[in-house]
Structure formats: structure tokens, C-alpha cells
Design an enzyme around this catalytic site. Structure first.
Site, PDB file in Angstrom:
ATOM      1  N   SER A   1      63.424 -21.998  14.345  1.00 32.89           N
ATOM      2  CA  SER A   1      64.334 -22.376  13.254  1.00 32.89           C
ATOM      3  C   SER A   1      63.872 -23.686  12.622  1.00 32.89           C
ATOM      4  O   SER A   1      63.080 -24.426  13.217  1.00 32.89           O
ATOM      5  CB  SER A   1      65.758 -22.545  13.805  1.00 32.89           C
ATOM      6  OG  SER A   1      65.847 -23.737  14.576  1.00 32.89           O
TER       7      SER A   1
ATOM      8  N   TRP B   1      65.020 -20.702  31.523  1.00 30.77           N
ATOM      9  CA  TRP B   1      64.269 -19.848  32.457  1.00 30.77           C
ATOM     10  C   TRP B   1      63.252 -20.702  33.213  1.00 30.77           C
ATOM     11  O   TRP B   1      63.109 -20.589  34.436  1.00 30.77           O
ATOM     12  CB  TRP B   1      63.556 -18.739  31.674  1.00 30.77           C
ATOM     13  CG  TRP B   1      62.836 -17.735  32.527  1.00 30.77           C
ATOM     14  CD1 TRP B   1      63.332 -16.561  33.015  1.00 30.77           C
ATOM     15  CD2 TRP B   1      61.479 -17.827  33.005  1.00 30.77           C
ATOM     16  NE1 TRP B   1      62.375 -15.909  33.753  1.00 30.77           N
ATOM     17  CE2 TRP B   1      61.228 -16.663  33.764  1.00 30.77           C
ATOM     18  CE3 TRP B   1      60.468 -18.766  32.844  1.00 30.77           C
ATOM     19  CZ2 TRP B   1      60.002 -16.412  34.377  1.00 30.77           C
ATOM     20  CZ3 TRP B   1      59.239 -18.530  33.459  1.00 30.77           C
ATOM     21  CH2 TRP B   1      59.019 -17.359  34.220  1.00 30.77           C
TER      22      TRP B   1
ATOM     23  N   GLU C   1      65.549 -26.215  12.426  1.00 29.23           N
ATOM     24  CA  GLU C   1      66.080 -27.262  13.313  1.00 29.23           C
ATOM     25  C   GLU C   1      65.198 -27.461  14.551  1.00 29.23           C
ATOM     26  O   GLU C   1      65.229 -28.514  15.181  1.00 29.23           O
ATOM     27  CB  GLU C   1      67.506 -26.915  13.774  1.00 29.23           C
ATOM     28  CG  GLU C   1      68.560 -27.025  12.680  1.00 29.23           C
ATOM     29  CD  GLU C   1      68.601 -25.824  11.732  1.00 29.23           C
ATOM     30  OE1 GLU C   1      68.021 -24.764  12.079  1.00 29.23           O
ATOM     31  OE2 GLU C   1      69.175 -25.946  10.641  1.00 29.23           O
ATOM     32  N   ASN C   2      64.415 -26.447  14.898  1.00 26.96           N
ATOM     33  CA  ASN C   2      63.568 -26.557  16.095  1.00 26.96           C
ATOM     34  C   ASN C   2      62.443 -27.592  15.954  1.00 26.96           C
ATOM     35  O   ASN C   2      61.838 -28.008  16.950  1.00 26.96           O
ATOM     36  CB  ASN C   2      62.975 -25.193  16.487  1.00 26.96           C
ATOM     37  CG  ASN C   2      63.988 -24.224  17.057  1.00 26.96           C
ATOM     38  OD1 ASN C   2      63.893 -23.006  16.873  1.00 26.96           O
ATOM     39  ND2 ASN C   2      64.992 -24.731  17.770  1.00 26.96           N
ATOM     40  N   TRP C   3      62.182 -28.045  14.710  1.00 30.12           N
ATOM     41  CA  TRP C   3      61.180 -29.119  14.528  1.00 30.12           C
ATOM     42  C   TRP C   3      61.649 -30.402  15.201  1.00 30.12           C
ATOM     43  O   TRP C   3      60.858 -31.293  15.477  1.00 30.12           O
ATOM     44  CB  TRP C   3      60.928 -29.407  13.044  1.00 30.12           C
ATOM     45  CG  TRP C   3      60.261 -28.280  12.321  1.00 30.12           C
ATOM     46  CD1 TRP C   3      60.836 -27.442  11.412  1.00 30.12           C
ATOM     47  CD2 TRP C   3      58.897 -27.847  12.433  1.00 30.12           C
ATOM     48  NE1 TRP C   3      59.926 -26.513  10.954  1.00 30.12           N
ATOM     49  CE2 TRP C   3      58.711 -26.751  11.567  1.00 30.12           C
ATOM     50  CE3 TRP C   3      57.796 -28.281  13.188  1.00 30.12           C
ATOM     51  CZ2 TRP C   3      57.495 -26.075  11.443  1.00 30.12           C
ATOM     52  CZ3 TRP C   3      56.577 -27.612  13.048  1.00 30.12           C
ATOM     53  CH2 TRP C   3      56.438 -26.519  12.186  1.00 30.12           C
TER      54      TRP C   3
ATOM     55  N   ARG D   1      59.209 -26.560  30.115  1.00 31.00           N
ATOM     56  CA  ARG D   1      59.770 -25.597  29.158  1.00 31.00           C
ATOM     57  C   ARG D   1      58.716 -24.659  28.561  1.00 31.00           C
ATOM     58  O   ARG D   1      58.988 -23.489  28.293  1.00 31.00           O
ATOM     59  CB  ARG D   1      60.500 -26.346  28.032  1.00 31.00           C
ATOM     60  CG  ARG D   1      61.684 -27.165  28.499  1.00 31.00           C
ATOM     61  CD  ARG D   1      62.298 -27.931  27.333  1.00 31.00           C
ATOM     62  NE  ARG D   1      62.646 -27.044  26.231  1.00 31.00           N
ATOM     63  CZ  ARG D   1      63.786 -26.363  26.143  1.00 31.00           C
ATOM     64  NH1 ARG D   1      64.704 -26.482  27.080  1.00 31.00           N
ATOM     65  NH2 ARG D   1      64.014 -25.578  25.114  1.00 31.00           N
TER      66      ARG D   1
ATOM     67  N   GLU E   1      77.051  -6.029  13.780  1.00 31.73           N
ATOM     68  CA  GLU E   1      77.690  -6.010  15.104  1.00 31.73           C
ATOM     69  C   GLU E   1      76.960  -7.007  16.004  1.00 31.73           C
ATOM     70  O   GLU E   1      75.725  -7.001  16.059  1.00 31.73           O
ATOM     71  CB  GLU E   1      77.575  -4.603  15.726  1.00 31.73           C
ATOM     72  CG  GLU E   1      78.329  -3.530  14.978  1.00 31.73           C
ATOM     73  CD  GLU E   1      79.843  -3.713  15.056  1.00 31.73           C
ATOM     74  OE1 GLU E   1      80.342  -4.247  16.061  1.00 31.73           O
ATOM     75  OE2 GLU E   1      80.534  -3.309  14.090  1.00 31.73           O
TER      76      GLU E   1
ATOM     77  N   HIS F   1      58.342 -20.476  27.302  1.00 33.00           N
ATOM     78  CA  HIS F   1      57.916 -19.891  26.018  1.00 33.00           C
ATOM     79  C   HIS F   1      56.779 -18.892  26.233  1.00 33.00           C
ATOM     80  O   HIS F   1      56.730 -17.846  25.594  1.00 33.00           O
ATOM     81  CB  HIS F   1      57.489 -20.995  25.045  1.00 33.00           C
ATOM     82  CG  HIS F   1      58.612 -21.928  24.675  1.00 33.00           C
ATOM     83  ND1 HIS F   1      59.840 -21.453  24.259  1.00 33.00           N
ATOM     84  CD2 HIS F   1      58.718 -23.275  24.692  1.00 33.00           C
ATOM     85  CE1 HIS F   1      60.634 -22.495  24.020  1.00 33.00           C
ATOM     86  NE2 HIS F   1      59.986 -23.609  24.274  1.00 33.00           N
TER      87      HIS F   1
ATOM     88  N   ASP G   1      66.765 -16.369  22.959  1.00 27.58           N
ATOM     89  CA  ASP G   1      67.131 -17.698  23.460  1.00 27.58           C
ATOM     90  C   ASP G   1      67.079 -17.739  24.994  1.00 27.58           C
ATOM     91  O   ASP G   1      67.311 -16.726  25.657  1.00 27.58           O
ATOM     92  CB  ASP G   1      68.545 -18.044  22.962  1.00 27.58           C
ATOM     93  CG  ASP G   1      68.835 -19.530  23.045  1.00 27.58           C
ATOM     94  OD1 ASP G   1      67.892 -20.326  23.265  1.00 27.58           O
ATOM     95  OD2 ASP G   1      70.012 -19.906  22.880  1.00 27.58           O
TER      96      ASP G   1
HETATM   97  C1  IPE Z   1      68.033 -20.419  18.079  1.00 22.99           C
HETATM   98  O1  IPE Z   1      67.964 -20.964  19.348  1.00 22.99           O
HETATM   99  C2  IPE Z   1      66.681 -20.386  17.444  1.00 22.99           C
HETATM  100  C3  IPE Z   1      65.707 -19.494  18.045  1.00 22.99           C
HETATM  101  C4  IPE Z   1      65.917 -18.669  19.022  1.00 22.99           C
HETATM  102  C5  IPE Z   1      64.403 -19.538  17.454  1.00 22.99           C
HETATM  103  P1  IPE Z   1      68.248 -22.506  19.622  1.00 22.99           P
HETATM  104  O2  IPE Z   1      68.074 -22.704  21.071  1.00 22.99           O
HETATM  105  O3  IPE Z   1      67.425 -23.349  18.728  1.00 22.99           O
HETATM  106  O4  IPE Z   1      69.779 -22.640  19.180  1.00 22.99           O
HETATM  107  P2  IPE Z   1      70.891 -23.680  19.623  1.00 22.99           P
HETATM  108  O5  IPE Z   1      70.311 -25.036  19.437  1.00 22.99           O
HETATM  109  O6  IPE Z   1      71.208 -23.409  21.047  1.00 22.99           O
HETATM  110  O7  IPE Z   1      72.056 -23.391  18.732  1.00 22.99           O
HETATM  111  C1  IPE Z   2      64.356 -20.006  22.624  1.00 22.81           C
HETATM  112  O1  IPE Z   2      64.454 -20.606  23.870  1.00 22.81           O
HETATM  113  C2  IPE Z   2      63.009 -20.263  21.963  1.00 22.81           C
HETATM  114  C3  IPE Z   2      63.056 -21.147  20.786  1.00 22.81           C
HETATM  115  C4  IPE Z   2      64.111 -21.701  20.272  1.00 22.81           C
HETATM  116  C5  IPE Z   2      61.780 -21.414  20.156  1.00 22.81           C
HETATM  117  P1  IPE Z   2      64.912 -22.107  24.038  1.00 22.81           P
HETATM  118  O2  IPE Z   2      63.692 -22.965  24.027  1.00 22.81           O
HETATM  119  O3  IPE Z   2      65.928 -22.464  23.021  1.00 22.81           O
HETATM  120  O4  IPE Z   2      65.537 -22.073  25.481  1.00 22.81           O
HETATM  121  P2  IPE Z   2      66.831 -22.832  25.973  1.00 22.81           P
HETATM  122  O5  IPE Z   2      67.943 -22.484  25.052  1.00 22.81           O
HETATM  123  O6  IPE Z   2      66.500 -24.295  25.932  1.00 22.81           O
HETATM  124  O7  IPE Z   2      67.034 -22.339  27.353  1.00 22.81           O
HETATM  125 MG    MG Z   3      67.957 -22.368  23.025  1.00 21.26          MG
END
Ligand code: IPE
Ligand code: IPE
Ligand code: MG
Length: 233
Positions: free
Chosen positions: A60, A20, A62-64, A28, A196, A32, A15
Site C-alpha cells: 500500500s 508469522w 502507507e507501507n512506504w 519480518r 462480500e 514476506h 496480511d
Molecule cells: C494491508 O496490510 C496492506 C497489504 C496487505 C499490502 P497492512 O498490514 O499494511 O494494514 P494495516 O496497517 O494493518 O491496516
Molecule cells: C502483509 O504482512 C504484507 C505487507 C503489508 C507487505 P504484514 O507485513 O503486514 O504482516 P503483519 O501484519 O505485520 O503481521
Molecule cells: Mg499487516
């Protein structure tokens, strides 16, 4: 590093890519892309030190719900990654597998994923699991639906485990989450009963060998009790 006390299975919630990039005034997607480099280094390092199973949470269910451009960028990075890195995985004897709801994956992604699995299926070294379109609750519901279909009226925990996406994958010993968030975000809910947890504020693109070692040292200094009491008082 005590190589005899290494966690057998390390799971990582990668995450902080977005933050970053934001810190540098970049879109963003750049985060990645940088995160993908960390993925490569992490895999190499885990393999070198002898981790047997490494699970990476890449996307995840939810990431969709993220902006379309971001989702597309992540998916094309994944496809690019699998297509270009499979030869080096084979060279390093690493077996690639996917964990997630396959039926909802876009056709092109599914095809790439299956090819990657097929090409590395005879590798006997580290087991690399990429969680893609993954949700811990969905995995449990999918398992329950399979159990209903099988006609079983009653099951044990061991039976249940056999209906998970990767039944042979042992439970994670250590979960690492980067970026300072201290939550599980729907990851391996069944499997993490006695895992853990290690949280670090380091953002995923900045997570390096040294940070990985810190997590491993931390793990080695813990006492896992599994509900029992310390053996020798
Ligand atoms: C969890 O990170 C999923 C992945 C790293 C693929 P998210 O950034 O989606 O989680 P939340 O939304 O902060 O809980
Ligand atoms: C994790 O980084 C990668 C994925 C969830 C695919 P994020 O994209 O969630 O980065 P933040 O949490 O917005 O910084
Ligand atoms: Mg994140």
C-alpha cells in the site's frame, strides 16, 4: 465445490507475514519470503478452479512508512518474483497487471512491472492484478483529477469507473483478508460497495488451498441482495 457459483473476482488482503515470522523468532523479512510462496500457490489454485480475476494487495502507499530494510526487502522480492515467474504465468495463460500509483514507483520497479505486463499481455486466461503502491483514496483522487483535466462538468458513476486505474476490472465479488484484522486498509474503496467480506485469523504464509476453499464455500452460502429483497419468499 459448486463451480457454477464461483466469485468472478476475488480480491485478497495478504496480511500477517510479519506476525508469522515473529512467532518463529525470525526477522519480518522471512515472513514476506514465506508469503511469496503462498502467492504462487494461490495464483495456481485460483487459476485451476476457474477464478476469472484475482487481485492481490501487495503493497500500500502507507507501507512506504515501514523501516527502510523491510521496504527494500519487499521490493526486491517483488522484482525477483516477476522476473522469475513470468514464464510460468505465460505457460498458464495468466495475464499480469498492476494497479496503483505508477508515477511514484521507483524506476527499476516500474520497469520490471511494465515488462511483466508486456510479456503476458496476450494471455487470455486468468487476469492477475497486483496492487502495488496502491491506495483506494489516491485512486479516487487520481480519477477526479483526470476528470477535471478532461473538462467534464458532470459525470455519472459509469463515467467515474472509467477513470479508475483498471476500468475494465469488475468489482470484487469476494474480499478475503488474512491475519484476523477486520478492516479494509484503504483497499479498493470505490469497487467494494457490494463486495462480500471474509475474514480469517490464518496468517498469510499459512493460507493454503483448504483455507481458500473455506472462503469460497462461505461465499457460496451467502445471499447477495444489492439492496433488494429476496426474490422468492
Ligand atoms: C494491508 O496490510 C496492506 C497489504 C496487505 C499490502 P497492512 O498490514 O499494511 O494494514 P494495516 O496497517 O494493518 O491496516
Ligand atoms: C502483509 O504482512 C504484507 C505487507 C503489508 C507487505 P504484514 O507485513 O503486514 O504482516 P503483519 O501484519 O505485520 O503481521
Ligand atoms: Mg499487516
Amino acid at each position: 465445490m459448486n463451480l457454477y457459483k464461483l466469485p468472478r473476482h476475488v480480491a485478497i488482503i495478504m496480511d500477517g507475514n510479519g506476525r508469522w515470522a515473529k512467532l518463529r523468532g525470525l526477522p519480518r523479512v522471512f515472513g514476506h519470503r514465506e508469503g511469496a510462496k503462498t502467492v504462487e500457490k494461490t495464483i495456481k489454485f485460483a487459476n485451476e478452479i476457474g477464478i476469472k480475476h484475482l487481485t492481490l494487495y501487495a503493497f500500500s502507499t502507507e507501507n512506504w512508512n515501514r523501516p527502510k530494510e523491510e521496504v527494500e526487502a519487499i521490493m526486491s522480492l517483488l522484482v525477483e518474483y516477476i522476473n522469475t515467474k513470468v514464464p510460468s504465468l505465460i505457460e498458464d495463460n495468466i495475464k499480469l497487471r498492476f494497479m496503483g500509483r505508477r508515477k511514484d514507483l521507483p524506476e527499476m520497479i516500474l520497469k520490471t512491472v511494465q515488462e511483466g505486463e508486456e510479456k503476458t499481455k496476450n494471455c487470455s486466461g486468468m487476469d492477475l492484478v497486483v496492487a502495488l503502491n496502491y491506495s483506494g483514496r489516491a485512486e479516487i483522487v487520481d480519477a477526479v483529477n483526470e476528470i477535471i483535466k478532461s473538462g467534464k462538468k458532470e459525470i455519472t458513476e459509469e463515467d467515474f469507473k472509467n477513470y479508475l486505474y483498471l476500468p475494465d476490472l469488475p468489482d470484487p465479488d469476494l474480499l478475503i483478508r488474512t491475519s484476523g484484522e477486520q478492516r479494509i486498509s484503504n483497499f479498493m474503496l470505490w469497487q467494494m460497495a457490494y463486495t462480500e467480506f471474509y475474514f480469517t485469523p490464518v496468517l498469510w504464509p499459512d493460507f493454503d488451498e483448504n483455507e481458500f476453499l473455506k472462503a469460497l464455500y462461505d461465499y457460496q452460502n451467502r445471499e447477495r441482495r444489492f439492496g433488494r429483497v429476496t426474490a422468492v419468499e
